[in-house]
Design a protein around this motif. Sequence first.
Motif, PDB file in Angstrom:
ATOM      1  N   LYS A 183       0.822  -1.209   0.000  1.00 34.66           N
ATOM      2  CA  LYS A 183       0.000   0.000   0.000  1.00 34.66           C
ATOM      3  C   LYS A 183       0.859   1.263   0.000  1.00 34.66           C
ATOM      4  CE  LYS A 183      -3.675  -0.070   2.503  1.00 34.66           C
ATOM      5  NZ  LYS A 183      -4.587  -0.088   3.683  1.00 34.66           N
ATOM      6  N   ARG A 184       1.957   1.252   0.766  1.00 37.80           N
ATOM      7  CA  ARG A 184       2.804   2.445   0.923  1.00 37.80           C
ATOM      8  C   ARG A 184       4.053   2.400   0.062  1.00 37.80           C
ATOM      9  NH1 ARG A 184       0.119   0.648   4.963  1.00 37.80           N
ATOM     10  NH2 ARG A 184      -1.297   2.075   6.034  1.00 37.80           N
ATOM     11  N   ARG A 185       4.210   1.314  -0.665  1.00 41.82           N
ATOM     12  CA  ARG A 185       5.261   1.168  -1.668  1.00 41.82           C
ATOM     13  C   ARG A 185       6.672   1.337  -1.112  1.00 41.82           C
ATOM     14  NH1 ARG A 185       2.807   3.880  -7.220  1.00 41.82           N
ATOM     15  NH2 ARG A 185       0.819   2.746  -7.184  1.00 41.82           N
ATOM     16  N   TYR A 186       6.918   0.715  -0.001  1.00 41.99           N
ATOM     17  CA  TYR A 186       8.280   0.631   0.514  1.00 41.99           C
ATOM     18  C   TYR A 186       8.385  -0.614   1.376  1.00 41.99           C
ATOM     19  CZ  TYR A 186       7.480   1.940   5.444  1.00 41.99           C
ATOM     20  OH  TYR A 186       7.104   1.957   6.764  1.00 41.99           O
ATOM     21  N   GLY A 187       9.617  -1.046   1.621  1.00 37.50           N
ATOM     22  CA  GLY A 187       9.810  -2.249   2.404  1.00 37.50           C
ATOM     23  C   GLY A 187      11.039  -2.141   3.278  1.00 37.50           C
ATOM     24  N   LEU A 188      11.239  -3.178   4.092  1.00 37.03           N
ATOM     25  CA  LEU A 188      12.410  -3.268   4.954  1.00 37.03           C
ATOM     26  C   LEU A 188      13.169  -4.540   4.612  1.00 37.03           C
ATOM     27  CD1 LEU A 188      10.959  -2.186   8.428  1.00 37.03           C
ATOM     28  CD2 LEU A 188      12.211  -0.790   6.774  1.00 37.03           C
ATOM     29  N   PHE A 189      14.472  -4.381   4.379  1.00 32.20           N
ATOM     30  CA  PHE A 189      15.316  -5.506   4.009  1.00 32.20           C
ATOM     31  C   PHE A 189      16.364  -5.730   5.088  1.00 32.20           C
ATOM     32  CE2 PHE A 189      19.282  -6.960   1.834  1.00 32.20           C
ATOM     33  CZ  PHE A 189      18.867  -8.268   1.598  1.00 32.20           C
ATOM     34  N   SER A 241       7.905   0.444 -10.082  1.00 28.68           N
ATOM     35  CA  SER A 241       6.463   0.249 -10.284  1.00 28.68           C
ATOM     36  C   SER A 241       6.167  -1.110 -10.904  1.00 28.68           C
ATOM     37  CB  SER A 241       5.903   1.366 -11.180  1.00 28.68           C
ATOM     38  OG  SER A 241       6.582   1.385 -12.437  1.00 28.68           O
ATOM     39  N   GLU A 242       7.096  -1.633 -11.730  1.00 24.76           N
ATOM     40  CA  GLU A 242       6.880  -2.938 -12.340  1.00 24.76           C
ATOM     41  C   GLU A 242       6.892  -4.040 -11.291  1.00 24.76           C
ATOM     42  OE1 GLU A 242       9.020  -0.716 -13.366  1.00 24.76           O
ATOM     43  OE2 GLU A 242       8.227  -0.116 -15.319  1.00 24.76           O
ATOM     44  N   HIS A 243       7.838  -3.923 -10.327  1.00 25.27           N
ATOM     45  CA  HIS A 243       7.902  -4.916  -9.271  1.00 25.27           C
ATOM     46  C   HIS A 243       6.762  -4.743  -8.277  1.00 25.27           C
ATOM     47  CE1 HIS A 243      12.256  -5.393 -10.465  1.00 25.27           C
ATOM     48  NE2 HIS A 243      11.860  -6.644 -10.343  1.00 25.27           N
ATOM     49  N   ASN A 244       6.309  -3.501  -8.139  1.00 25.76           N
ATOM     50  CA  ASN A 244       5.265  -3.237  -7.149  1.00 25.76           C
ATOM     51  C   ASN A 244       3.899  -3.755  -7.592  1.00 25.76           C
ATOM     52  OD1 ASN A 244       4.294  -1.772  -4.672  1.00 25.76           O
ATOM     53  ND2 ASN A 244       3.094  -0.723  -6.222  1.00 25.76           N
ATOM     54  N   LYS A 245       3.703  -3.920  -8.890  1.00 23.77           N
ATOM     55  CA  LYS A 245       2.397  -4.313  -9.412  1.00 23.77           C
ATOM     56  C   LYS A 245       2.006  -5.711  -8.943  1.00 23.77           C
ATOM     57  CE  LYS A 245      -0.200  -4.808 -13.720  1.00 23.77           C
ATOM     58  NZ  LYS A 245      -0.121  -4.748 -15.190  1.00 23.77           N
ATOM     59  N   VAL A 300      13.821  -0.021   1.672  1.00 26.10           N
ATOM     60  CA  VAL A 300      13.992  -0.201   0.228  1.00 26.10           C
ATOM     61  C   VAL A 300      12.714   0.220  -0.493  1.00 26.10           C
ATOM     62  CG1 VAL A 300      15.650  -2.078   0.479  1.00 26.10           C
ATOM     63  CG2 VAL A 300      13.214  -2.606   0.316  1.00 26.10           C
ATOM     64  N   HIS A 301      12.873   0.598  -1.759  1.00 27.34           N
ATOM     65  CA  HIS A 301      11.756   0.957  -2.626  1.00 27.34           C
ATOM     66  C   HIS A 301      11.903   0.188  -3.926  1.00 27.34           C
ATOM     67  CE1 HIS A 301      10.415   4.392  -0.111  1.00 27.34           C
ATOM     68  NE2 HIS A 301      11.687   4.452   0.196  1.00 27.34           N
ATOM     69  N   LEU A 302      10.838  -0.446  -4.373  1.00 28.97           N
ATOM     70  CA  LEU A 302      10.857  -1.207  -5.608  1.00 28.97           C
ATOM     71  C   LEU A 302      10.250  -0.394  -6.733  1.00 28.97           C
ATOM     72  CD1 LEU A 302       9.789  -4.744  -4.336  1.00 28.97           C
ATOM     73  CD2 LEU A 302      12.070  -3.735  -4.470  1.00 28.97           C
TER      74      LEU A 302
END
Length: 283
Positions: free
Chosen positions: A200-206, A219-223, A215-217
Amino acid sequence: MISYIFDGSFAGLMCCVFRAYAFKDRQLKGSRLQDKKRQEQHIRIYSHVDFQPELFGYSVDEQIGLAEEVVITTDDAKAERVWAALTHKIGSSFSRRVYFAYLSEQAQAFQHIFDFACYVFDHSNNVADNYGHPAVLGLSQIAKSVSREKHRMEAFVRFKKTAEGIFFAVIDPDFNVLPLIAPHFKGRYADQRWLIYDEKRRYGLFYDLNSVQEVHLSSEHNKSMIEQAQLTDTSITLDAQEALYDQLWKDYFKSTNIVERRNMKLHLQHVPKRYWKYLTEKN
């Protein structure tokens, strides 16, 4: 009335409190009102994404005017001063509630936090536990909801192992609880590399076995990240044995389930349907 517009960050929200006291914006200037309480004007707090200009005027002492709009500039030094002073007055337990309420991302929560901070600073004694005050009560209720979401995410997150050896999970919680659940997974899976992504917020933790990084992916990976994690997309290559592990877990879940003791109403109370998409045994 004054409208404060900040950038949505926690530091920006603390700068709203700093501005209110530095410029004495809460005091009605030139008012002839005798009631001291009525001489304090209300300040509305808006994130820049939520703000809409006032369509109507307001009346103060029979004078009509438009709400003044003030854009708050985020200053980390000022924000740290406010946060340090607030934490000193209310203690770590209540400061934790403030941060939890902020992570709800609700416009009402921003207003409650601002009003709560002003209420605390206006009194020499500790009033943080006076639930008769609407800001104290409202902040506490929102923080409780965020805390509940945090615990559910810690319980319901399911990882899938990728071909690169990274354990991957996707979430889309109601609130921004990703910063809150990171310590739990870092401690529990300290010997594994993992990535938790908030769709939903388009970010993650690695976690790379040493530290947790944001981390931020693309738009292609986020879909359709959740569908990707469920083996329906080739852009995420899962470990060859991942499908076998999924089936083994489903078989185990089925074998331990006692049909005669099934209580769906109770089950839904503990595992609401909106979390089923994370659970292997439900897919």
